[in-house]
Design an enzyme around this catalytic site. Structure first.
Site, mmCIF file in Angstrom:
data_model
loop_
_atom_site.group_PDB
_atom_site.id
_atom_site.type_symbol
_atom_site.label_atom_id
_atom_site.label_comp_id
_atom_site.label_asym_id
_atom_site.label_seq_id
_atom_site.Cartn_x
_atom_site.Cartn_y
_atom_site.Cartn_z
ATOM 1 N N HIS A 80 0.925 -1.039 -0.208
ATOM 2 C CA HIS A 80 -0.259 -0.122 -0.158
ATOM 3 C C HIS A 80 1.214 1.067 -0.348
ATOM 4 C CE1 HIS A 80 -3.874 2.583 1.493
ATOM 5 N NE2 HIS A 80 -2.855 2.928 1.773
ATOM 6 N N GLU A 81 1.583 1.049 1.025
ATOM 7 C CA GLU A 81 2.796 2.446 1.093
ATOM 8 C C GLU A 81 3.394 2.009 -0.301
ATOM 9 O OE1 GLU A 81 2.585 4.618 3.514
ATOM 10 O OE2 GLU A 81 1.562 2.695 4.247
ATOM 11 N N HIS B 131 1.479 4.417 -2.859
ATOM 12 C CA HIS B 131 2.573 5.450 -2.195
ATOM 13 C C HIS B 131 2.747 6.498 -4.023
ATOM 14 C CE1 HIS B 131 -1.540 6.772 -0.011
ATOM 15 N NE2 HIS B 131 -0.822 5.887 0.835
ATOM 16 N N GLU C 254 -5.873 6.701 -0.777
ATOM 17 C CA GLU C 254 -5.781 5.516 0.000
ATOM 18 C C GLU C 254 -6.326 4.096 -0.914
ATOM 19 O OE1 GLU C 254 -4.270 5.599 2.406
ATOM 20 O OE2 GLU C 254 -3.348 7.235 2.298
#
Ligand code: HEM
Length: 846
Positions: free
Chosen positions: A693-694, A697, A742
């Site tokens: 997930h990070e 970004h 997100e």
């Protein structure tokens, strides 16, 4: 006969005396026609009465037998009168060649359409019914040159592969039930899915496809019911008002499912234009994309949404049943003649090797496959009549013999051309060999299906109105037949012979739909080959996943079956549409960039960096082997590899708040921070989803805005002098963006975990998990909770409360994130991404 039809007949007879007289005069006493030539012969008839009798006698189920017996009596070209319009039928391939090829431009018109056809085609503004002229030319060129040109064929290869997978899964699961498989419905669904994706773009998901299919099916089933409306439209509009309303309603439903998809493509095009991104930004160009920019030549205006939706319906209708029917006939013959099936399988094996799939490039090297497809189309052409043609000029003479009036509807008996014993030896036998080394007078070894030199069969028509989808249809037939034969051995149901008798409907289908049993072909290296359908499906028990408590070691050196790497993955392949939209809004806020730079000036960056280095532990590959830190490092590098990017630094930081974040500081290597409480709470697989997930970004370049938002959410705005700068509006917008970003990154997590339950489990644990109850949480129940949240907040008051509660959140509510990721995992977009992935063969320590 229908009571209303009788009433209509009486009304029409009584009020059309003048029309009848005109018709009789024209037919028998007109002096304007050249007397030298006569209309093609017609059966003995009494004017009008015969027309009405024909109307009562002819139906879709018996038209072919009636026509055949008339041709046997009257010769290769005949006339029938139905109403005031002569219908001319041609059963001879030489005459067909004279009309469609040698006099192509003259015979390329269409007769006026019926009232219902006019309505569904925006007044004959579609490819198949447009009069031969500038509108037809524009639409047809768009289809053949812009869209269906063979050079574009590759752009939907991944969709073909996806559909193949869907089809194989459906067949396999039905075979497991032990019941015979009735293949038609599966073929139909597969061909429809494929055309929907080609038409509306590969961002449509399976739910949307099912909705479109449902309304198209309803329209298809009511097809005959609305014919009567055309009998005398001015009268039926009055006496059959309800049926007209039903017809309009059905059409509206078809448009209602298409128009939102058209709007999505329009939006994506506009975004590309605004961002000055290259055309379509790597997306495959859909049929809708090409239609959006077309302008009607006579009216100098673009098409409206209804017109585009009508063209999309034409596209789906023209390609689905025809291809499905052809596929069913071809497979039926391969089941009936196992030796032909075996020979085809041997060719496939020789060209494609022992692989699980035949690729599109393999097809070119399979002459026997091509021969099987051509023989299927010759022996069982799905369309037995063309779409009626008309001549462009007043009275045309065909073959120096037959008069063809301008108001006649002309048609061609397709099967008769391909069954002509003068052209084919033993024409009713299914014998693919006849197409091997067939040069058809072209000097090439490929059979010319367009009939330009000589018509020997014409399953796609011939001349100017030849089916524009014929190359696509051939590709689809070759691709699916090759793959289905490669994967399974097809067998008749015990003791049954395959019945090849026919039934006429919109296409000529098998009277008794094909039923089969399938046995998967055995291959030496079955398990080790490229990814199979079961690898692609989401099972909670997939390798590496488990609700193992933290500290339980899930390690040993394994090659994870689900580990795919996405070689050419681009952020826009998985970016959530809201993320894209909100990024644009954020960029458009005046002065924000400058503010961003001021906020993220070197001092702030320095503070953040030093704080991490000073207070956290850098996780590197130099950690003690087999320690948890080295495992974390391994998880990070593996996730980065899957997402096709470089791994950033990873820090673990002591904190009771389960959290992770990433910072991309200008000029420095970006880094990700994991809080220790998160490491305690999650399994290894879940931790990797968080890292992914990070990484999402970073991959999506959320950089400046994210760091900006992190400063807000981590409390840096309390640094004197900064807080006041954050205007309320900006804050709202920033949060809105952050929430949508997100959602994008949850998708990145799914791409790495390749199991939605892992991602949902993380969200659930973040919402209410503690290490002691972590293994008791139920993902399905959490999804049900998301659905009940949706229901509870669907009223206007509920919506108001929901907006107020979420407006200032930096993350969407966990239940909504879970629902989003669950939906995306079932979307076509995601499954197609998975299919683009390449299996990683490197063993990983997990
Ligand atoms: C095995 C599959 C198919 C068969 C047997 C078939 C057959 C035909 C036939 C016989 C015609 C009438 C030609 C005439 O009136 O002279 C036709 C027209 C047409 N077909 Fe197909 N077709 C197939 C697949 C497709 C596909 C996949 C598409 C769309 C992508 C398509 C789109 C059309 C259109 C738009 C027309 C009207 C052409 C015009 O009037 O200019 N067809 N097709």
């Amino acid at each position: 006969m229908n009571r209303w039809l009788l009433i209509l007949l009486s009304i029409s007879v009584s009020i059309s005396i003048s029309g009848i007289l005109k018709f009789i005069c024209n037919r028998y006493f007109s002096t304007t026609k050249p007397t030298l030539y006569k209309l093609p012969p017609s059966p003995q008839s009494i004017p009008l009465i015969s027309s009405l009798l024909w109307l009562g006698r002819i139906s879709t189920s018996n038209i072919h037998s009636i026509l055949n017996s008339l041709h046997a009596k009257l010769g290769p070209i005949i006339t029938i009168y139905v109403g005031s319009r002569p219908l001319i039928f041609i059963a001879d391939r030489l005459l067909a060649h004279k009309a469609l090829i040698q006099n192509g431009a003259v015979f390329a018109n269409r007769p006026p359409a019926s009232a219902t056809q006019k309505f569904v085609t925006s007044n004959q503004r579609n490819v198949s019914l447009a009069f031969y002229g500038p509108t037809w030319r524009l639409l047809r060129r768009n289809l053949t040159e812009n869209f269906l040109h063979p050079s574009r064929a590759k752009s939907f290869s991944h969709s073909r592969r996806w559909v193949l997978q869907v089809l194989e899964n459906r067949l396999e699961s039905q075979e497991k039930s032990g019941q015979p498989i009735c293949v038609r419905e599966h073929f139909q669904y597969a061909m429809f899915c494929l055309l929907v994706v080609i038409c509306f773009g590969d961002n449509v998901d399976e739910n949307q496809i099912k909705q479109i299919e449902e309304v198209h099916r309803r329209a298809f089933l009511s097809f005959n019911k609305f014919n009567i409306l055309n009998f005398w439209p001015r009268v039926t509009k009055f006496v059959l008002r309800r049926r007209w309303e039903e017809f309009y309603q059905l059409r509206k439903c078809q448009q209602d499912v298409s128009i939102p998809l058209i709007r999505t493509r329009k939006y994506l095009q506009e975004e590309d234009r605004k961002n000055m991104e290259p055309h379509h930004h790597g997306r495959a160009v859909s049929y809708v994309d090409t239609l959006l920019s077309l302008e009607f030549p006579s009216e100098r205006r673009k098409m409206n949404e209804e017109e585009i939706a009508n063209l999309c319906s034409e596209f789906l209708n023209a390609g689905t049943d025809t291809t499905t029917t052809a596929l069913e006939w071809i497979i039926a013959n391969l089941v009936k003649y196992p030796k032909i099936q075996e020979k085809l399988f041997m060719e496939i094996k020789e060209v494609a090797g022992n692989g699980d799939q035949v690729s599109e490039s393999d097809l070119k090297r399979m002459p026997y496959l091509k021969a099987v497809i051509l023989e299927g189309l010759r022996r069982h052409p799905p369309a037995r009549l063309l779409i009626p043609h008309a001549v462009m000029e007043e009275d045309v003479v065909l073959n120096n013999e037959y008069l063809i009036p301008k108001n006649a509807a002309i048609n061609f008996l397709v099967a008769e051309m391909g069954w002509d014993p003068k052209a084919w030896e033993d024409p009713l036998t299914f014998n693919p060999e006849r197409f091997l080394n067939h040069d058809n007078g072209t000097g090439q070894d490929q059979f010319d299906i367009t009939g330009s030199r000589e018509i020997k069969m014409m399953p796609f028509g011939a001349g100017r109105r030849i089916c524009p989808g014929y190359q696509l249809a051939m590709l689809h037939l070759e691709y699916y037949v090759a793959n289905l034969i490669c994967k399974f051995e097809w067998k008749a149901v015990d003791g049954d012979d395959v019945d090849l008798s026919e039934k006429s409907g919109r296409t000529m289908v098998m009277r008794n739909p094909l039923q089969v049993h399938l046995s998967p072909r055995r291959r030496p290296a079955d398990a080790a080959l490229t990814f199979s359908s079961s690898d692609l499906s989401f099972r909670s028990g997939s390798v590496g996943f488990g609700l193992a408590k933290k500290n339980q070691r899930v390690r040993v050196s394994v090659c994870r079956a689900s580990s795919f790497v996405f070689r050419n993955l681009d952020a826009d392949d998985f970016r959530h549409p809201l993320d894209k939209q909100n990024t644009l809004i954020l960029r458009a806020i005046p002065g924000l960039n400058e503010l961003g730079k001021a906020l993220l000036g070197s001092v702030t960056e320095q503070i953040m960096l030093l704080e991490n280095i000073g207070t956290s532990v850098l996780v590197s590959k130099n950690q003690k082997r087999e320690s948890e830190l080295s495992e974390l490092h391994q998880l990070m590098t593996e996730a980065a590899k899957i997402l096709n990017m470089e791994a950033p630094d990873l820090y673990v930081r002591q904190s009771p708040v389960p959290n992770a974040y990433t910072l991309a500081i200008s000029g420095k290597k970006p880094f990700v921070v994991l809080h220790t409480s998160l490491v305690e709470l999650l399994t290894r697989k879940e931790l990797q989803a968080v890292l992914a997930h990070e990484l999402g970004h970073l991959k999506c370049d959320h950089g400046v805005w994210l760091t900006f938002a992190n400063i807000l959410t981590l409390g840096a705005y309390t640094v004197p002098g900064l807080g006041w700068l954050i205007a309320r509006n900006l804050e709202d917008q920033l949060f809105r963006w952050l929430r949508s970003a997100e959602l994008t990154c949850d998708r990145a997590a799914l791409l790495v975990a390749q199991d939605p339950k892992v991602v949902i489990s993380v969200l659930m644990k973040l919402a209410g998990g503690s290490p002691s109850i972590a293994d008791q949480l139920n993902v399905d129940a959490f999804l049900e909770q998301a659905r009940s949240y949706d229901r509870a907040s669907s009223s206007s008051m509920g919506l108001y409360i929901r907006n107020a509660q979420t407006r200032e959140l930096s993350h969407p509510l966990p239940v909504l994130r879970a629902r989003e990721i669950d939906e995306w995992s079932r979307s076509l977009g995601y499954q197609q991404l998975l299919k683009r992935a390449i299996q990683s063969t490197t063993p990983h320590d997990v």
